[in-house]
Design an enzyme around this catalytic site. Structure first.
Site, PDB file in Angstrom:
ATOM      1  N   ASP A 467      17.957  12.825  92.506  1.00 26.82           N
ATOM      2  CA  ASP A 467      17.860  13.635  93.728  1.00 26.82           C
ATOM      3  C   ASP A 467      16.402  13.958  94.038  1.00 26.82           C
ATOM      4  OD1 ASP A 467      18.749  15.116  95.901  1.00 26.82           O
ATOM      5  OD2 ASP A 467      20.149  16.328  94.742  1.00 26.82           O
ATOM      6  N   ASP A 538      24.960  15.474 102.584  1.00 24.83           N
ATOM      7  CA  ASP A 538      25.658  16.569 101.897  1.00 24.83           C
ATOM      8  C   ASP A 538      26.877  17.021 102.689  1.00 24.83           C
ATOM      9  OD1 ASP A 538      24.147  16.686  99.659  1.00 24.83           O
ATOM     10  OD2 ASP A 538      22.855  18.317 100.327  1.00 24.83           O
TER      11      ASP A 538
HETATM   12  C1  GLA Z   1      21.384  18.195  96.798  1.00 23.09           C
HETATM   13  C2  GLA Z   1      22.354  17.043  96.738  1.00 23.09           C
HETATM   14  C3  GLA Z   1      23.731  17.563  96.405  1.00 23.09           C
HETATM   15  C4  GLA Z   1      23.685  18.297  95.084  1.00 23.09           C
HETATM   16  C5  GLA Z   1      22.654  19.403  95.132  1.00 23.09           C
HETATM   17  C6  GLA Z   1      22.442  20.022  93.766  1.00 23.09           C
HETATM   18  O1  GLA Z   1      21.649  19.027  97.860  1.00 23.09           O
HETATM   19  O2  GLA Z   1      22.351  16.332  97.937  1.00 23.09           O
HETATM   20  O3  GLA Z   1      24.663  16.517  96.355  1.00 23.09           O
HETATM   21  O4  GLA Z   1      23.384  17.385  94.069  1.00 23.09           O
HETATM   22  O5  GLA Z   1      21.392  18.914  95.576  1.00 23.09           O
HETATM   23  O6  GLA Z   1      21.521  21.034  93.777  1.00 23.09           O
END
Ligand code: GLA
Length: 722
Positions: A467, A538
């Site tokens: 990420d 997300d």
């Molecule tokens: C980001 C990712 C999510 C999750 C969060 C965790 O927003 O896109 O899928 O992994 O971080 O903090």
């Protein structure tokens, strides 16, 4: 088959791909000039073009009228510069001198062979070599291009000072004259990525860009241009996509002469790079594609290119994964994860991914990033027992990491506060309570590689979700001084991220990686060259996903499009959507589960288990087949339908989604694409058989349940020729 030929009389190169041609030539001043990009032409035809259609005169008002392969700055050129340098003595601009060329045949991605053309030029006076690179493939119409700058050392060492590179685009793409150009691209935001826009191309200059250090949610580095007359199934479309995961800029210029020029590359306006004598600057690939089969053929050609030339491991089936993020957020511990894992395994999940919250003091987004050891209260015996249990349940184990970040409230920051991007005398702006580690620094990159390598070596980890949750700010490196070299971090950062992932993959050949950046903030051909799949958004609301997936798949294939089935009402939008609709949306990409399974009813668990099993039957076709859009989801309340056809054309999978119903109009049938009119097809569930000719002419009748959020999945087997 593709071919590259050279005609010395006119100094013209012709690149022929299976269905297109591309030509360039040197003019009398040695400038590399664009000649043709489009339908297949012979060398004799492209040699006739400049005299017939491109008078070589210079207009005193408009300046140079012939598009160069890379829009150099200086002289009588007044368009957007794609190559802009300032030499040590203050002189700017480029005057070309031709050095030579080389055509070669290469292995690409270990299997298909590719042809390359290297056109070597230099500045007429200064010791700057400029090489234009072209690569074509035998099974694709995509042409890859890039540029290399070499600041040569001179024999008498008269030129020993650095030059400044103000702009180094990878390539310029010139389009023929057409009356009504239209531009297609995606715009977006967090939780609303890849919204397709297709509008009349403005006169003047249109800039698509990211100044964020990442590809960005707001735009994605590709453009699709057509003469206003293309549709899904027909028409000429020119498109180009940049393989870069940092800041970037693509400028599209439309003049009143009805020509369009596209120039694109890494970096954004205002950053510059220092090039010392002996140094080389290489640029990322800016690939171009011409098709005359409309937007559908354009997307399918890009999908095939990604599958055959970009992805490191296209053949391995993407497993059905479970991700714990929406179920627990930061409330992670061994017992809770074991429970979710047991439930996921019972549903047919193949890979269990533990998301954020497993390490350091990471019990919220305010602390712990950077401290990559398991939280001892949550995992008293480390990760080993959970990983063992997940494997015992027959699933692979995946883990979330965000290597490029640090919370100021962390052990890492307390001991290395100089490791973040920052400027002297400037605030360090926190976004999501975190700062960006300066991955351009070799010591930071080495630290990140080392802990990731140990993590993967010491634990049986099959998958990492990598990420990157914020944009750059105060992107400085004070120790690097005030000269142009400090801006080099915008490039070196990305290269070091690439190098770490590449090294991890090389050392751990079974490790699979999912790219993520607060959802779809870093989706591009550069990331896809070293990951297996990416997280598009997300936002897991199935209705919103239809639009996001529509934009995503304009360029990127379903093979890389992670799609979770999550809870209803959705945690981001609050919208309630029935399970079958949520499943069908996820099944049109790389299906995964991401809800809080402990709260799902037995009925829901049974239904999702059935859909997972069903997905496994069809996923080869979804992930590797050809994707046909049968409708446009941006039409309000309309039907969205997508068809996938397996590579051997024996299986056809049709998804249809109807979010709202009108009493007076039942949706369907939908006319299918790519069906053989001579064959018959049988619906695997109902046993009903159809003539291919009727499926194409009148369509597939849809068996949609009543009510809103109706959806269907039809699998057709080709049973015979007449
Ligand atoms: C980001 C990712 C999510 C999750 C969060 C965790 O927003 O896109 O899928 O992994 O971080 O903090």
């Amino acid at each position: 088959m593709s071919e590259i030929t050279f005609s010395p009389g006119t100094r013209t190169w012709l690149l022929s791909t299976p269905h297109t041609s591309y030509a360039l030539r040197l003019d009398a001043t040695d400038a590399p000039c664009h000649v043709h990009w489009g339908e297949p032409l012979t060398m004799a035809q492209v040699e006739a073009l400049p005299g017939m259609y491109r008078p070589g005169r210079t207009d005193s008002f408009a300046g140079r009228r012939i598009a160069e392969e890379i829009a150099a700055d200086g002289g009588d050129r007044y368009g957007v510069p794609g190559l802009q340098v300032r030499f040590a003595d203050g002189t700017r601009g480029i005057e070309w001198a031709y050095l030579g060329y080389e055509i070669a045949e290469h292995e690409s991605n270990g299997q298909e062979s590719a042809l390359t053309l290297e056109l070597r030029l230099r500045d007429r006076h200064y010791p700057l070599a400029i090489t234009l690179h072209y690569r074509v493939f035998h099974d694709s119409d995509v042409i890859e291009r890039s540029l290399t700058l070499d600041h040569m050392r001179t024999v008498d060492e008269t030129e020993e000072s650095a030059l400044s590179v103000l702009r180094a685009d990878s390539a310029g793409w010139a389009l023929p004259m057409r009356a009504d150009y239209r531009g297609g691209h995606v715009v977006g935001d967090w939780a609303a990525e890849t919204q397709l826009r297709r509008d009349a191309l403005p006169w003047g200059e249109t800039v698509l860009t990211s100044r964020r250090g990442i590809t960005g949610h707001q735009a994605n580095p590709w453009v699709m241009l057509d003469a206003g007359d293309a549709d899904e199934r027909r028409g000429q479309v020119w498109s180009a996509a940049l393989a870069w995961s940092g800041s970037w800029r693509i400028a599209v210029q439309r003049g009143t002469d009805n020509r369009v020029l596209v120039t694109g590359g890494f970096g954004h306006d205002g950053v510059s790079w220092r090039l010392d004598p002996g140094e080389r600057l290489t640029t990322p690939t800016f690939a171009g594609l011409y098709t005359d089969g409309g937007f559908g053929a354009t997307s399918r050609a890009w999908h095939e290119y990604v599958l055959h030339q970009v992805l490191p491991d296209p053949q391995t089936v993407r497993p059905v994964l479970y991700n714990s993020w929406e179920a627990t957020e930061f409330d992670v511990d061994e017992a809770g994860q074991r429970k979710l894992a047991a439930q996921a395994a019972a549903l047919g999940v193949e890979l269990f991914v533990m998301d954020d919250g497993w390490f350091g003091a990471r019990t919220s987004d305010r602390a712990g990033l950077g401290d990559w050891t398991p939280n001892p209260e949550r995992f008293p015996d480390g990760l080993g027992p959970l990983i063992g249990e997940v494997h015992r349940l027959g699933m692979g184990f995946g883990l979330w990491v965000e290597p490029e970040m640090v919370n100021p409230d962390s052990e890492l920051y307390r001991s290395h506060s100089d490791w973040v991007l920052h400027f002297d005398n400037r605030e360090r702006t926190e976004l999501r309570s975190q700062l960006v580690l300066n991955f351009a620094r070799p010591d930071v990159a080495a630290w990140a590689h080392d802990w990731l390598d140990s993590l993967v070596t010491e634990h049986a980890i099959d998958f990492l979700k990598w990420d990157m949750n914020r944009s750059f700010s105060q992107a400085g490196w004070p120790e690097h001084g005030a000269d142009g070299s400090a801006d080099g971090l915008w490039i070196d950062y990305v290269r070091n991220v690439y190098a770490i992932i590449d090294r991890l993959r090389a050392d751990h050949p079974n490790l699979r990686i999912e790219g993520c950046s607060g959802g779809g903030g870093r989706v591009d051909l550069g990331m896809l060259a070293r990951t297996d799949q990416v997280w598009p958004s997300d936002n897991t609301d199935a209705l919103d996903r239809l639009t996001i997936q529509h934009g995503f798949t304009q360029l990127y294939p379903a093979r890389v499009m992670s799609a979770w089935v999550t809870d209803s009402p959705n945690s981001t939008t609050g919208r309630a959507i029935p399970l079958h609709f949520r499943c069908h949306v996820a099944m049109s990409g790389v299906m995964a589960l991401g809800g809080n399974l402990t709260e799902w009813s037995d009925h829901e668990l049974r239904e999702v288990a059935r859909e997972v099993a069903r997905y496994k039957e069809i996923r080869d076709t979804v992930q590797l087949g050809a994707r046909y859009r049968l409708s446009d989801p941006s039409v309000p309340s309309g039907l969205t339908a997508v068809q996938y056809t397996s590579t051997d054309e024996s299986e056809t999978v049709v998804f249809a989604w109807q979010p709202t119903r009108s009493i007076s109009r039942e949706p369907g049938p939908v006319r299918l694409a790519a069906v053989d009119p001579e064959s018959r097809y049988r619906d695997r569930d109902s046993g009903r058989a159809y003539d291919g000719a009727l499926l194409a002419a009148y369509g597939l009748p849809l068996d949609l349940p009543s009510g809103d959020y109706a959806s269907s999945l039809t699998v057709l087997d080709r049973i015979s020729a007449h």
